[in-house]
Each structure stands twice: as structure tokens, then as C-alpha cells.
Design an enzyme around this catalytic site. Structure first.
Site, PDB file in Angstrom:
ATOM      1  CB  ALA A   1      -2.059   7.391  -3.423  1.00 29.98           C
TER       2      ALA A   1
ATOM      3  CB  THR B   1      -0.945  -0.428   1.349  1.00 29.22           C
ATOM      4  OG1 THR B   1      -2.458   0.755   1.614  1.00 29.22           O
ATOM      5  CG2 THR B   1      -0.411  -0.017   2.247  1.00 29.22           C
ATOM      6  CG  ASN B   2      -0.392   5.049  -1.439  1.00 30.36           C
ATOM      7  OD1 ASN B   2      -1.199   5.542  -0.734  1.00 30.36           O
ATOM      8  ND2 ASN B   2      -1.375   3.977  -2.075  1.00 30.36           N
ATOM      9  NE  ARG B   3       4.705   9.050   3.967  1.00 29.59           N
ATOM     10  CZ  ARG B   3       4.935   9.947   4.318  1.00 29.59           C
ATOM     11  NH1 ARG B   3       6.263   9.599   3.803  1.00 29.59           N
ATOM     12  NH2 ARG B   3       4.872  10.937   4.830  1.00 29.59           N
TER      13      ARG B   3
END
Ligand code: CTP
Length: 208
Positions: free
Chosen positions: A88, A21-23
Site C-alpha cells: 500500500a 502512513t496507512n492501515r
């Protein structure tokens, strides 16, 4: 206006218990959804997993992976006049999802990734969307030039860009400073809370 907004990160499964995943916190997309609803628009929020509350008066479609987000957008975008892509989305996803939990073995391990479909880049040509199209660009260098290129390539009316190398704004922060990149000019807005900025952005986008 009928407005579709994507928000949040995506989760790309590796095996039954792990994912990439991402921030992204989803704050900017949720603030835009809340602002658009308050200004009387009918809003569909298609979102990856976040810790945020669903804004009042907004229709909500939860998704997890990039491919689920693609399917959700493809099935809904035709009913909307404005689409804002604030999610995102993972650019790569594991080539295959292991059916069983991966066991540790060697000192090193490699996970092969494959490209996901570009949802924003598919809106015009693949999905046939003719409404107003707004994208985001999270850049760490040459952000104006990169955003202008994305704007033209993906057929956007506007790309909202921020410099994610700064820790005080953007990803996972409550404040943002953005530059609006149109096909033929650009304009930087003053740093502000994501809530204030969202209202201002919706007013600007309404003019488009
Ligand atoms: N986006 C999307 N689908 C993807 C990847 C990105 O819809 N698979 C959208 C994002 O929601 C955002 C815009 O594309 O509105 C820009 O995303 P960004 O990651 O900054 O740029 P990319 O186009 O992926 O280009 P690069 O990674 O080369 O910077």
C-alpha cells in the site's frame, strides 16, 4: 521462478519525528511471499514497516518511504520473472521534510503534499519489465471497473482487487475476499484466510 513481492505500508516523513502512513498490515503480501517460497520459488520481499515476522526462506529488503520502495524495485525487478505488487504505497508525500521538529503555532496548519511515483505503473515502460506483472487494487466503490482500467493502463496480467469499505476483509484483517481482474474477464474467489488465499493465488499466478 524468481519472484519479487512488495508488501506493507510506506512511511512518508513530515519532520524528524512524524510521518504519514496507512492501515496496511502487510499480511497479504507476507502470506504470498511465504506461499511462494513454500512452493519452491526464490522470493525477494521488499517491504515497508510491519509487525510481521519475515517468512522463512525469503530474501528481505526493508524500506520506509515510497521513493525508497521505488528505488529498491527499480534496482531488483530486472532479475525476476514474476512481480507481485501488494504494498500500500503512499500516493502523496510531504513536499519537503522539515529538518527540525515542527513547532505548534496557529489553530490550523497545512502540509503540502506532492505525488509519489507509481511503482506498478512504471514497471513496464520505465523499468522495462517483461515478466508476469500482478497488481492489487484497494477500492471502496466501482471496484471491478476501476480495477480493469488499472489492469490495462499499467500493463498488468492480473489485478487482485478487494473492497476495502468492508471491515471484515482486506486492510488489517486476517481474511480476504478478492476478485481476480484480468484484461478481458474477472472471477471472484470465496472469502478465506489470507494464508489459504495466498496459496491459491500463487497457484493461479503460476498458470499465467
Ligand atoms: N502502487 C504502486 N506505487 C504507487 C501506488 C500504488 O506500485 N505509488 C501499486 C500498489 O502496490 C497496487 C496498485 O498500485 O498494486 C494499486 O494501488 P491503488 O492505490 O489501489 O491504486 P492507484 O493506482 O494508486 O489508483 P487510485 O489511488 O487512483 O485508486
Amino acid at each position: 521462478m524468481k519472484v519479487l513481492i512488495t508488501a506493507g505500508p510506506t512511511k512518508e516523513p513530515i519532520d524528524p519525528v512524524r510521518y504519514l502512513t496507512n492501515r496496511s498490515s502487510g499480511k497479504m503480501g507476507y502470506a504470498l511471499a511465504a506461499a511462494a517460497a513454500k512452493r519452491g520459488h526464490s522470493v525477494l520481499l521488499i517491504s515497508g514497516p510491519t509487525a510481521l515476522e519475515i517468512p522463512e526462506g525469503v530474501d528481505y529488503m526493508p524500506i520506509e518511504s515510497a521513493s525508497e520502495m521505488y528505488q529498491a524495485v527499480a534496482s531488483q525487478i530486472g532479475r525476476h520473472e514474476l512481480a507481485i505488487f501488494a504494498a500500500a504505497v503512499a500516493d502523496y508525500t510531504p513536499f519537503k521534510i522539515a529538518e527540525q521538529k515542527l513547532k505548534k503555532a496557529d489553530e490550523e496548519m497545512t502540509i503540502t503534499l506532492k505525488r509519489t511515483k507509481d511503482i506498478l505503473g512504471s514497471a513496464r515502460e520505465v523499468m522495462g519489465f517483461e515478466g508476469t506483472l500482478v497488481g492489487f487494487a484497494a477500492e471502496t466503490e466501482d471496484h471491478l471497473e476501476n480495477a480493469r482500467e488499472k489492469c490495462l493502463k499499467k500493463g498488468c496480467d492480473l489485478i487482485i482487487t478487494n473492497d476495502v469499505s468492508r471491515s471484515d476483509i482486506g486492510f488489517d484483517s486476517s481474511e480476504n475476499e478478492v476478485t481476480l481482474v484480468y484484461p478481458d474477464h474477472s472471477e471472484t474467489l470465496p472469502q478465506d484466510s489470507k494464508e489459504h488465499l495466498a496459496f491459491h493465488l500463487i497457484e493461479i499466478i503460476e498458470e499465467l
